[in-house]
Scaffold this motif. Structure first.
Motif, PDB file in Angstrom:
ATOM      1  N   TYR A 105      36.442  52.500  40.638  1.00 53.59           N
ATOM      2  CA  TYR A 105      37.009  52.437  39.295  1.00 53.59           C
ATOM      3  C   TYR A 105      35.889  52.521  38.274  1.00 53.59           C
ATOM      4  O   TYR A 105      34.768  52.115  38.546  1.00 53.59           O
ATOM      5  CB  TYR A 105      37.759  51.115  39.078  1.00 53.59           C
ATOM      6  CG  TYR A 105      39.076  51.014  39.800  1.00 53.59           C
ATOM      7  CD1 TYR A 105      40.160  51.808  39.442  1.00 53.59           C
ATOM      8  CD2 TYR A 105      39.249  50.088  40.829  1.00 53.59           C
ATOM      9  CE1 TYR A 105      41.379  51.696  40.090  1.00 53.59           C
ATOM     10  CE2 TYR A 105      40.470  49.961  41.481  1.00 53.59           C
ATOM     11  CZ  TYR A 105      41.524  50.774  41.115  1.00 53.59           C
ATOM     12  OH  TYR A 105      42.716  50.649  41.754  1.00 53.59           O
ATOM     13  N   ILE A 159      33.043  50.053  39.824  1.00 55.37           N
ATOM     14  CA  ILE A 159      33.502  49.034  40.775  1.00 55.37           C
ATOM     15  C   ILE A 159      33.978  49.727  42.047  1.00 55.37           C
ATOM     16  O   ILE A 159      34.887  50.555  42.013  1.00 55.37           O
ATOM     17  CB  ILE A 159      34.670  48.224  40.181  1.00 55.37           C
ATOM     18  CG1 ILE A 159      34.201  47.457  38.943  1.00 55.37           C
ATOM     19  CG2 ILE A 159      35.251  47.267  41.217  1.00 55.37           C
ATOM     20  CD1 ILE A 159      35.327  46.848  38.146  1.00 55.37           C
ATOM     21  N   ALA A 162      36.133  49.393  44.562  1.00 59.58           N
ATOM     22  CA  ALA A 162      37.277  48.587  44.998  1.00 59.58           C
ATOM     23  C   ALA A 162      37.548  48.783  46.488  1.00 59.58           C
ATOM     24  O   ALA A 162      37.923  47.854  47.191  1.00 59.58           O
ATOM     25  CB  ALA A 162      38.509  48.934  44.179  1.00 59.58           C
ATOM     26  N   PRO A 212      39.970  37.540  49.984  1.00 62.99           N
ATOM     27  CA  PRO A 212      39.841  36.920  48.666  1.00 62.99           C
ATOM     28  C   PRO A 212      40.319  37.815  47.528  1.00 62.99           C
ATOM     29  O   PRO A 212      40.445  39.032  47.711  1.00 62.99           O
ATOM     30  CB  PRO A 212      38.329  36.658  48.533  1.00 62.99           C
ATOM     31  CG  PRO A 212      37.673  37.224  49.719  1.00 62.99           C
ATOM     32  CD  PRO A 212      38.697  37.718  50.677  1.00 62.99           C
ATOM     33  N   SER A 213      40.546  37.193  46.389  1.00 64.27           N
ATOM     34  CA  SER A 213      40.935  37.926  45.185  1.00 64.27           C
ATOM     35  C   SER A 213      39.860  38.952  44.840  1.00 64.27           C
ATOM     36  O   SER A 213      38.670  38.654  44.879  1.00 64.27           O
ATOM     37  CB  SER A 213      41.108  36.925  44.043  1.00 64.27           C
ATOM     38  OG  SER A 213      41.413  37.608  42.866  1.00 64.27           O
ATOM     39  N   GLY A 214      40.281  40.167  44.563  1.00 66.56           N
ATOM     40  CA  GLY A 214      39.336  41.221  44.184  1.00 66.56           C
ATOM     41  C   GLY A 214      38.759  41.972  45.372  1.00 66.56           C
ATOM     42  O   GLY A 214      37.929  42.868  45.202  1.00 66.56           O
ATOM     43  N   SER A 215      39.200  41.654  46.599  1.00 68.45           N
ATOM     44  CA  SER A 215      38.606  42.291  47.782  1.00 68.45           C
ATOM     45  C   SER A 215      39.170  43.688  48.045  1.00 68.45           C
ATOM     46  O   SER A 215      38.682  44.392  48.923  1.00 68.45           O
ATOM     47  CB  SER A 215      38.771  41.398  49.011  1.00 68.45           C
ATOM     48  OG  SER A 215      40.134  41.107  49.235  1.00 68.45           O
ATOM     49  N   GLY A 216      40.231  44.071  47.307  1.00 69.38           N
ATOM     50  CA  GLY A 216      40.720  45.447  47.437  1.00 69.38           C
ATOM     51  C   GLY A 216      42.088  45.601  48.099  1.00 69.38           C
ATOM     52  O   GLY A 216      42.517  46.720  48.377  1.00 69.38           O
ATOM     53  N   LYS A 217      42.783  44.486  48.294  1.00 71.03           N
ATOM     54  CA  LYS A 217      44.067  44.530  49.008  1.00 71.03           C
ATOM     55  C   LYS A 217      45.097  45.385  48.277  1.00 71.03           C
ATOM     56  O   LYS A 217      45.718  46.272  48.869  1.00 71.03           O
ATOM     57  CB  LYS A 217      44.617  43.101  49.191  1.00 71.03           C
ATOM     58  CG  LYS A 217      43.646  42.169  49.895  1.00 71.03           C
ATOM     59  CD  LYS A 217      44.205  40.757  50.037  1.00 71.03           C
ATOM     60  CE  LYS A 217      44.500  40.059  48.735  1.00 71.03           C
ATOM     61  NZ  LYS A 217      43.286  39.741  47.929  1.00 71.03           N
ATOM     62  N   SER A 218      45.283  45.094  46.986  1.00 63.71           N
ATOM     63  CA  SER A 218      46.294  45.852  46.228  1.00 63.71           C
ATOM     64  C   SER A 218      45.872  47.304  46.083  1.00 63.71           C
ATOM     65  O   SER A 218      46.709  48.219  46.150  1.00 63.71           O
ATOM     66  CB  SER A 218      46.499  45.234  44.841  1.00 63.71           C
ATOM     67  OG  SER A 218      47.024  43.937  44.968  1.00 63.71           O
ATOM     68  N   THR A 219      44.583  47.513  45.909  1.00 62.83           N
ATOM     69  CA  THR A 219      44.088  48.895  45.790  1.00 62.83           C
ATOM     70  C   THR A 219      44.427  49.667  47.062  1.00 62.83           C
ATOM     71  O   THR A 219      44.926  50.797  46.994  1.00 62.83           O
ATOM     72  CB  THR A 219      42.559  48.898  45.552  1.00 62.83           C
ATOM     73  OG1 THR A 219      42.279  48.082  44.419  1.00 62.83           O
ATOM     74  CG2 THR A 219      42.041  50.292  45.310  1.00 62.83           C
ATOM     75  N   HIS A 269      48.369  35.758  50.721  1.00 62.52           N
ATOM     76  CA  HIS A 269      47.301  34.762  50.755  1.00 62.52           C
ATOM     77  C   HIS A 269      47.670  33.613  51.682  1.00 62.52           C
ATOM     78  O   HIS A 269      46.893  32.696  51.879  1.00 62.52           O
ATOM     79  CB  HIS A 269      47.063  34.200  49.342  1.00 62.52           C
ATOM     80  CG  HIS A 269      46.348  35.147  48.446  1.00 62.52           C
ATOM     81  ND1 HIS A 269      44.985  35.333  48.501  1.00 62.52           N
ATOM     82  CD2 HIS A 269      46.780  35.988  47.489  1.00 62.52           C
ATOM     83  CE1 HIS A 269      44.624  36.243  47.610  1.00 62.52           C
ATOM     84  NE2 HIS A 269      45.708  36.652  46.982  1.00 62.52           N
TER      85      HIS A 269
HETATM   86  N1  ATP Z   1      42.792  49.831  37.353  1.00 64.47           N
HETATM   87  C1  ATP Z   1      41.600  49.252  37.584  1.00 64.47           C
HETATM   88  N2  ATP Z   1      40.514  49.535  36.845  1.00 64.47           N
HETATM   89  C2  ATP Z   1      39.304  48.980  37.064  1.00 64.47           C
HETATM   90  N3  ATP Z   1      39.072  48.097  38.072  1.00 64.47           N
HETATM   91  C3  ATP Z   1      40.110  47.767  38.856  1.00 64.47           C
HETATM   92  C4  ATP Z   1      41.417  48.311  38.651  1.00 64.47           C
HETATM   93  N4  ATP Z   1      42.247  47.798  39.602  1.00 64.47           N
HETATM   94  C5  ATP Z   1      41.493  46.967  40.335  1.00 64.47           C
HETATM   95  N5  ATP Z   1      40.205  46.943  39.906  1.00 64.47           N
HETATM   96  C6  ATP Z   1      39.078  46.173  40.501  1.00 64.47           C
HETATM   97  O1  ATP Z   1      39.006  46.532  41.863  1.00 64.47           O
HETATM   98  C7  ATP Z   1      38.742  45.392  42.679  1.00 64.47           C
HETATM   99  C8  ATP Z   1      39.844  45.229  43.697  1.00 64.47           C
HETATM  100  O2  ATP Z   1      41.061  44.877  43.053  1.00 64.47           O
HETATM  101  P1  ATP Z   1      42.426  44.603  43.823  1.00 64.47           P
HETATM  102  O3  ATP Z   1      43.485  44.491  42.806  1.00 64.47           O
HETATM  103  O4  ATP Z   1      42.596  45.613  44.878  1.00 64.47           O
HETATM  104  O5  ATP Z   1      42.122  43.172  44.490  1.00 64.47           O
HETATM  105  P2  ATP Z   1      43.083  42.248  45.378  1.00 64.47           P
HETATM  106  O6  ATP Z   1      42.389  42.054  46.678  1.00 64.47           O
HETATM  107  O7  ATP Z   1      44.450  42.787  45.381  1.00 64.47           O
HETATM  108  O8  ATP Z   1      43.009  40.864  44.568  1.00 64.47           O
HETATM  109  P3  ATP Z   1      44.162  39.749  44.299  1.00 64.47           P
HETATM  110  O9  ATP Z   1      44.216  38.914  45.533  1.00 64.47           O
HETATM  111  O10 ATP Z   1      43.599  39.000  43.147  1.00 64.47           O
HETATM  112  O11 ATP Z   1      45.435  40.456  43.971  1.00 64.47           O
HETATM  113  C9  ATP Z   1      38.636  44.218  41.711  1.00 64.47           C
HETATM  114  O12 ATP Z   1      37.265  43.977  41.484  1.00 64.47           O
HETATM  115  C10 ATP Z   1      39.327  44.691  40.466  1.00 64.47           C
HETATM  116  O13 ATP Z   1      38.764  44.088  39.325  1.00 64.47           O
END
Ligand code: ATP
Ligand code: MG
Length: 272
Positions: A15, A22, A24, A43-50, A202
């Protein structure tokens, strides 16, 4: 590798641009077999949703490949149609349309896919029955409990009989009982319809209900393990007890019989 419903190869998502980059996802390679029920933790921010968004073609990777049933997502021309036909999404916030009742919400994804209002209505009724809400057909979302809303969202995800359900923290906003009901429902769909399910969670209790857990860290998969038999701990205790030892030690026939009872992990625990 046609045995995979999903395969990713060195999947990368970066990103931002310039100095603020970043990573992701950082080279994720994973294979998912049809019918698997997989939990994604980390953990939060580890890339799961991505990762989930890439798998559902809601967003494009920076680099790497995603194959769905052997087909490269990059080569699919009509991604809207792919999403509508192949993937059902369930999110933490149910995203129901507030002015439509349960039945109508379930009909929404069918409008573009299935002509004939009557057929759609019939299918929506079946799906509402499947999630055990036949008696809430005319309720608006704000007249339903959180767990019921999430079940409507699951019924909607199933509307076009997708091979794959992607669920991002579907129990995140629910109390533990409603959360357990939602997971039970997903398990039922997985077993009865053979739907492949990937769920971000989680909650270790949720992960224990699945077949396989992927743990993400810093944009990659740090751990990938099968979930043990629900009674594995009890079985280990049995194995280690004097009684277990004397009943089963070296008795191959006994172990084979247990395996035939679905206790195949017991021989494994005994090291046979
Ligand atoms: N649209 C975006 N633009 C910029 N950075 C992004 C975007 N979406 C996610 N990120 C970054 O990418 C990384 C992974 O985000 P992601 O949402 O995949 O985390 P996650 O594991 O789902 O976290 P959570 O448990 O908090 O939902 C994070 O550092 C986040 O800040
Ligand atoms: Mg997330």
């Amino acid at each position: 590798m046609n045995e995979c419903i999903i395969e990713t190869r060195h999947l990368t998502k970066i990103y931002g641009n310039g100095t603020e980059k970043i990573h992701a996802l950082d080279g994720v390679s994973v294979q998912i077999a049809p019918g698997e029920f997989v939990a994604v933790m980390g953990p939060s921010g580890s890339g799961k949703s991505t990762l989930l968004n890439m798998l559902g073609a809601l967003d494009r990777p920076t680099e790497g490949q995603i194959l769905v049933n052997g087909q490269d997502l990059k080569k699919i021309r009509n991604l809207d149609r792919f999403r509508a036909r192949t993937v059902g999404f369930v999110f933490q916030l149910h995203n129901l349309i507030p002015t439509l009742n349960s039945l109508e919400n379930i009909e929404v994804p069918m409008v573009g896919q299935m002509s004939g209002g009557r057929k759609r209505r019939q299918r929506a009724r079946e799906l509402l029955g499947l999630v055990d809400l036949a008696d809430r057909a005319r309720h608006l979302p704000n007249q339903l409990s959180g767990g019921q809303r999430q079940r409507v969202a699951i019924a909607r995800a199933l509307a076009n009989q997708p091979a794959l359900i992607l669920a991002d923290e579907p129990t995140g906003n629910l109390d533990s009982q409603s959360g357990a009901d939602v997971i039970k429902l997903l398990r039922k769909l997985n077993q009865e319809l053979g739907t492949t399910i990937i769920i971000v969670t989680h909650d270790p209790a949720v992960a224990r209900q699945t077949d396989r857990v992927l743990v993400m860290r810093d944009g990659n998969i740090a751990d990938d393990h099968q979930v043990g038999h629900p009674f594995e701990e009890d079985l280990k205790e049995f194995r280690d007890s004097g009684l277990g030892q004397s009943l089963l030690a070296g008795e191959e026939a006994a172990l084979a019989w247990l395996a035939s009872k679905g206790l195949s992990s017991l021989p494994r625990l005994f090291g046979t």
